[in-house]
Write a protein that holds these residues in place. Structure first.
Motif, PDB file in Angstrom:
ATOM      1  N   SER A   1     -18.712  17.865 -22.337  1.00 52.53           N
ATOM      2  CA  SER A   1     -19.700  16.801 -22.339  1.00 52.53           C
ATOM      3  C   SER A   1     -19.316  15.764 -23.371  1.00 52.53           C
ATOM      4  CB  SER A   1     -21.086  17.363 -22.640  1.00 52.53           C
ATOM      5  OG  SER A   1     -22.028  16.322 -22.782  1.00 52.53           O
ATOM      6  N   MET A   2     -19.522  14.501 -23.019  1.00 52.64           N
ATOM      7  CA  MET A   2     -19.200  13.430 -23.966  1.00 52.64           C
ATOM      8  C   MET A   2     -20.143  13.465 -25.164  1.00 52.64           C
ATOM      9  SD  MET A   2     -18.901   9.372 -23.160  1.00 52.64           S
ATOM     10  CE  MET A   2     -17.980   8.282 -24.233  1.00 52.64           C
TER      11      MET A   2
ATOM     12  N   ILE B   1     -20.741  11.212 -30.106  1.00 49.88           N
ATOM     13  CA  ILE B   1     -19.953  11.138 -28.878  1.00 49.88           C
ATOM     14  C   ILE B   1     -18.558  11.695 -29.148  1.00 49.88           C
ATOM     15  CG2 ILE B   1     -18.864   9.567 -27.225  1.00 49.88           C
ATOM     16  CD1 ILE B   1     -21.888   9.922 -26.854  1.00 49.88           C
TER      17      ILE B   1
ATOM     18  N   SER C   1     -15.933   7.458 -18.958  1.00 45.78           N
ATOM     19  CA  SER C   1     -16.672   8.552 -19.614  1.00 45.78           C
ATOM     20  C   SER C   1     -18.074   8.108 -20.002  1.00 45.78           C
ATOM     21  CB  SER C   1     -15.907   9.026 -20.847  1.00 45.78           C
ATOM     22  OG  SER C   1     -14.647   9.540 -20.509  1.00 45.78           O
TER      23      SER C   1
ATOM     24  N   TRP D   1     -21.626   9.613 -18.553  1.00 47.82           N
ATOM     25  CA  TRP D   1     -22.680  10.143 -19.425  1.00 47.82           C
ATOM     26  C   TRP D   1     -24.009   9.442 -19.164  1.00 47.82           C
ATOM     27  CZ3 TRP D   1     -24.473   7.774 -24.356  1.00 47.82           C
ATOM     28  CH2 TRP D   1     -25.404   8.578 -25.006  1.00 47.82           C
TER      29      TRP D   1
ATOM     30  N   ARG E   1     -25.383  10.795 -15.897  1.00 40.61           N
ATOM     31  CA  ARG E   1     -25.793  12.195 -16.013  1.00 40.61           C
ATOM     32  C   ARG E   1     -27.084  12.319 -16.828  1.00 40.61           C
ATOM     33  NH1 ARG E   1     -21.258  13.786 -17.412  1.00 40.61           N
ATOM     34  NH2 ARG E   1     -21.507  13.796 -19.680  1.00 40.61           N
ATOM     35  N   THR E   2     -27.224  11.492 -17.847  1.00 39.84           N
ATOM     36  CA  THR E   2     -28.403  11.545 -18.711  1.00 39.84           C
ATOM     37  C   THR E   2     -29.602  10.864 -18.068  1.00 39.84           C
ATOM     38  OG1 THR E   2     -26.904  11.479 -20.622  1.00 39.84           O
ATOM     39  CG2 THR E   2     -29.223  11.064 -21.063  1.00 39.84           C
TER      40      THR E   2
END
Length: 287
Positions: A23-24, A71, A128, A132, A135-136
């Motif tokens: 995960s970033m 990050i 990336s 993120w 996904r968030t």
């Protein structure tokens, strides 16, 4: 120079991020995973005068935002330093090149980027970052940036030095609100000045990854707004205050006050690290 104990702690942070590279975003050790879903994400572009980064510093400091993680990426120049928002000189807190801060009561998350993107890794970093963001499931993303004042065309020389851009998704949800602020959208300029004046494009010289991140967000249907200021390198503290005051017209982060002649406002809290923004004073031995 940093004490050995702090350097060891930095190595520990880096080692932990290596083991969490799936995960970033890496949550801060000892804290529960923050609830970033549904938040507004605010981040700077590393651009001319570092105006976006300075503006983000003011927001984090003023709102007393909590650091909730960082990050993990090999796309930014590595760095480690002392806490830029420390209230005392004895603080043992460290800061690294990309950290995430949160204000739960306002559903506001801030990604502060303190180092430039490594050459030839811009695309990887953008991919990336967008992954993120998706996904968030941030509700919206706001990028604070700047552009070279000397690259403006004749039309851009007139009126306000601020500009904005909205992705199509953001335009659909926020277009009327932004229009009500009477902000000025970033103009398209000639792709080949003096050769072909009919072909137009968006150009943000000095804006770092601003344009490419905006273009990627358009393609990926990310609700993103870019807010930037035309400026020149130098003492860019007034530019940072001006940009954050401009953003405040929309987000209402602090109570609106009349700025003084330098564009600053007493409502914004200057971070302690700004005391040495231009180094220490001149040695008395010079005189």
């Amino acid at each position: 120079a940093l004490p050995i104990s702090k350097l060891r702690k930095a190595v520990t942070i880096w080692t932990r991020s290596r083991s969490s590279n799936s995960s970033m975003f890496v949550p801060r050790a000892g804290l529960p995973a923050p609830q970033l879903h549904g938040c507004t994400l605010l981040l700077p572009a590393v651009s001319v005068g570092n105006v976006g980064q300075l503006a983000v510093d003011l927001i984090i400091s003023t709102l007393n935002m909590e650091k909730v993680g960082y990050i993990y990426t090999d796309c930014l120049v590595p760095m480690v330093g002392s806490d830029p928002y420390a209230e005392t000189l004895t603080s043992s807190e460290l800061s690294i090149n990309a950290e995430v801060y949160l204000l739960p009561t306002r559903k506001l998350a801030v990604l502060q980027i303190r180092a430039p993107v490594i050459k030839n890794k811009s695309k990887s970093f953008r991919q990336s970052l967008i992954s993120w963001i998706k996904r968030t499931e941030f509700t919206q993303v706001i990028v604070l940036s700047s552009s070279h004042a000397y690259h403006r065309d004749d039309h851009q020389l007139l009126g306000t030095p601020f500009r904005y851009l909205l992705t199509p998704v953001m335009q659909n949800s926020l277009g009327e609100i932004i229009s009500g602020l009477n902000w000025k959208e970033m103009e398209k300029v000639a792709a080949f000045p003096g050769i072909n004046e009919t072909e137009k494009r968006i150009a943000i010289p000095g804006g770092g990854i601003t344009k490419t991140l905006y273009s990627d967000s358009c393609s990926e249907a990310i609700p993103m707004a870019v807010v930037l200021k035309f400026c020149s390198e130098g003492d860019n503290i007034p530019d940072a205050f001006a940009l954050v005051n401009y953003l405040n017209e929309w987000l209402q982060l602090v109570e609106h006050t009349n700025a003084d002649s330098t564009g600053t406002s007493t409502k914004w809290k200057i971070p302690s690290s700004w005391r040495l923004l231009f180094g220490s004073g001149l040695p008395p031995a010079l005189f």
